[in-house]
Design a protein around this motif. Structure first.
Motif, short mmCIF file in Angstrom:
data_model
loop_
_atom_site.label_atom_id
_atom_site.label_comp_id
_atom_site.label_asym_id
_atom_site.label_seq_id
_atom_site.Cartn_x
_atom_site.Cartn_y
_atom_site.Cartn_z
N VAL A 276 52.47 42.78 31.02
CA VAL A 276 52.62 43.57 32.24
C VAL A 276 52.42 45.06 31.94
O VAL A 276 51.73 45.77 32.67
N GLY A 277 53.00 45.55 30.85
CA GLY A 277 52.84 46.94 30.47
C GLY A 277 51.41 47.28 30.11
O GLY A 277 50.91 48.36 30.46
N GLN B 165 48.73 45.71 31.22
CA GLN B 165 47.94 45.67 32.44
C GLN B 165 48.08 46.97 33.23
O GLN B 165 47.13 47.45 33.84
N ARG B 166 49.27 47.54 33.20
CA ARG B 166 49.50 48.81 33.87
C ARG B 166 48.60 49.90 33.27
O ARG B 166 48.00 50.71 33.99
N ARG C 6 44.96 49.41 34.37
CA ARG C 6 44.69 49.83 35.74
C ARG C 6 44.41 51.32 35.83
O ARG C 6 43.77 51.78 36.77
N ARG C 7 44.92 52.06 34.87
CA ARG C 7 44.59 53.49 34.81
C ARG C 7 43.11 53.68 34.48
O ARG C 7 42.48 54.66 34.91
N LEU D 116 50.39 55.89 37.40
CA LEU D 116 49.75 55.20 36.27
C LEU D 116 49.50 56.14 35.10
O LEU D 116 49.22 55.68 33.99
#
Length: 532
Positions: free
Chosen positions: A348-349, A351-352, A355-356, A385
């Motif tokens: 999850v981290g 993927q964050r 997304r940036r 982000l």
């Protein structure tokens, strides 16, 4: 006698004059194109004809349809006119369609409201209207919902709703902006052919000057709520008399500054390897049909600083591929990699952080912007982000808005207070604000007029040149693809069927799918412009 006469129409909201002495007429069987910049008053003129002006607006002038003074009717009387005598195709079909009603019921609702017939008869009329709009059975059953259709398909449902009762006047507000050239030509054939055959009027609100030249009899140029020029549509190729008209033609032929060639060893920022995306098959009498392969074994690589175009007919899988690349949809086969990292295996981290690096600009800005948030809040959301939040986010928001051609005061507006083109520029600003490695654009300039489009193309080209930002650009406008991209890929039925340098593919298309797209592309000046 004209079918429609608008005489000295003026509209003021508060202390702001939005329309000033608009004069416009449409004869029986005539097609009139209303052309102007985003926010110039095109859609507001159309809404005034329908009696759908903003609350508390002060209106003067006359609107007469076949001798009937529409400006004197109250809302109850206008309800009988809308849909029966005047059909309207709005700019953003996802906003115009009810997401919890089937497409069959939505088209049939118009018939039942005005004719009081049975649901069975209304659905039969809906089936016929959808067939005419190139949504034939059994592929497009009456039980489908809007979210099960592509953007272009949803727009054709909206056209079926507007045309189901064959009204005397049809208003099409950017009705083909989301369609590929092949389907755009079919829909325009339907709209224009129906108007000619039924001796009805068609008000074609467009920003594409080539479409206006090829399809309309006359063109009306509007700017800041004022009519600047009325001329035969053929004058768009030969030259207009007003300074504003000349500026529009110049912007329509604008090319962005050249970009340096990207080295073959430039780092890859995103790629797909044998990606397959499946959707469940439609319901049958006994179970479900076979799964739909929306994306079928696709390989795509985007290098830093490159600009790649992705074209194809509506429903071919372009938007699905883009959503998979952004990590917004799972894939059933292959890998989607951003900076070498697999979306499916990232935490999850992680993927964050990914997304940036990759930011999307969706096709329908009315659906992608929260209607309750100000523009400032929508633009500040992606800043979360970043590893370090800017010291002055308001200043960054103001600068980003100016980059896409909007004044800083738009930051305090809500989406419904802006035109479709302005909302699309906000969506582009939201993607730009974090300075990502890759911007994925799904019809990002489809709702923009030619003058703003020229500035946006310059901006996007500059991002590639000055910051090394890569672009993956989906567009139905082959002229935009030709001017902005270095390479182009052509999709059909979920597969890449042709690819190469943009100039080579569009100048000498080899696959039938590419040939259809190039042949159907409208041209502003066919005497001098090359195909596509």
């Amino acid at each position: 006698m004209n079918l429609l006469d608008i005489r000295n129409l003026s509209l003021t909201l508060g202390s702001s004059p939005l329309l000033s002495d608009i004069n416009l007429s449409i004869a029986e069987g005539e097609i009139v194109a209303l052309v102007g910049e985003s926010g110039s008053g095109k859609s507001l003129t159309a809404l005034s004809i329908l009696g759908l002006t903003p609350d508390h607006a002060r209106i003067s002038g006359e609107i007469v349809l076949e001798g009937r003074a529409l400006h004197t009717l109250d809302d109850r009387a206008m309800q009988a006119v809308r849909g029966r005598d005047i059909g309207m195709v709005f700019q953003e079909p996802l906003s115009a369609l009810n997401p919890v009603m089937t497409i069959g019921d939505q088209v049939a609702e118009v018939v039942r409201h005005h004719q009081g017939c049975s649901r069975k008869d209304a659905l039969a009329a809906a089936r016929l209207a959808l067939d005419k709009a190139e949504l034939p059975a059994p592929r497009f059953g009456l039980d489908l919902y809007p979210h099960q259709l592509s953007g272009g398909q949803r727009q054709r449902v909206a056209i079926a709703m507007a045309n189901v009762l064959e009204p005397r006047l049809l208003i099409a507000d950017e009705a083909t902006s989301a369609l590929d050239p092949v389907n755009q030509a079919k829909v325009l054939d339907l709209l224009c052919g129906t108007a000619r055959h039924n001796k009805a009027g068609l008000l074609l609100i467009v920003h594409d000057l080539a479409v206006a030249r090829e399809r309309a009899d006359r063109v009306v140029l509007i700017r800041q709520g004022c009519v600047m020029e009325t001329a035969p549509a053929a004058a768009l190729a030969n030259g207009l008399s007003s300074d504003y008209g000349k500026a529009l033609i110049a912007d329509a032929g604008h090319w962005p500054p050249p970009r340096p060639t990207v080295a073959n060893n430039a780092p890859v920022v995103a790629e797909t390897r044998n990606v397959t995306r499946l959707y469940a098959g439609s319901r049958k009498l006994w179970g479900k049909g076979p799964p739909i392969r929306a994306v079928d074994n696709v390989n795509l690589s985007v290098q830093r600083g490159t600009s790649i175009g992705l074209i194809g007919e509506s429903g071919c899988g372009k938007s699905t591929l883009l959503r998979a690349l952004c990590g917004l949809e799972p894939v059933q086969g292959g890998q989607v990699l951003v900076k070498g990292q697999d979306w499916a295996k990232a935490s999850v981290g992680e993927q964050r952080a990914l997304r940036r690096r990759i930011q999307p600009v969706f096709q329908d800005p009315g659906a992608s912007l929260d209607p309750r948030w100000t523009i400032a809040r929508s633009l500040s959301e992606p800043l979360a982000l970043l590893d370090k939040r800017p010291e002055n986010p308001d200043a960054l928001i103001a600068v980003t808005l100016q980059q896409v051609g909007l004044d800083a005061h738009f930051a305090n507006r809500l989406p419904h207070q802006m035109s479709g083109g302005q909302r699309q520029r906000v969506a582009l600003a939201r993607a730009l604000i974090t300075k990502p490695d890759l911007i994925v654009l799904d019809e990002a300039v489809s709702a923009l007029d030619v003058s703003v489009r020229a500035r946006i193309l310059d901006l996007l080209s500059g991002l590639c040149r000055d910051h090394g930002i890569a672009l993956l650009f989906v567009s139905h406008d082959l002229e935009v693809i030709r001017r902005l991209t270095d390479q182009v890929l052509v999709m059909e039925a979920g597969r890449i069927v042709e690819q190469g340098t943009t100039e080579t593919v569009l100048a000498s298309p080899q696959h039938p799918a590419t040939q259809r797209l190039v042949a159907a592309t409208p041209r502003l000046n066919p005497e001098t412009e090359p195909k596509a």
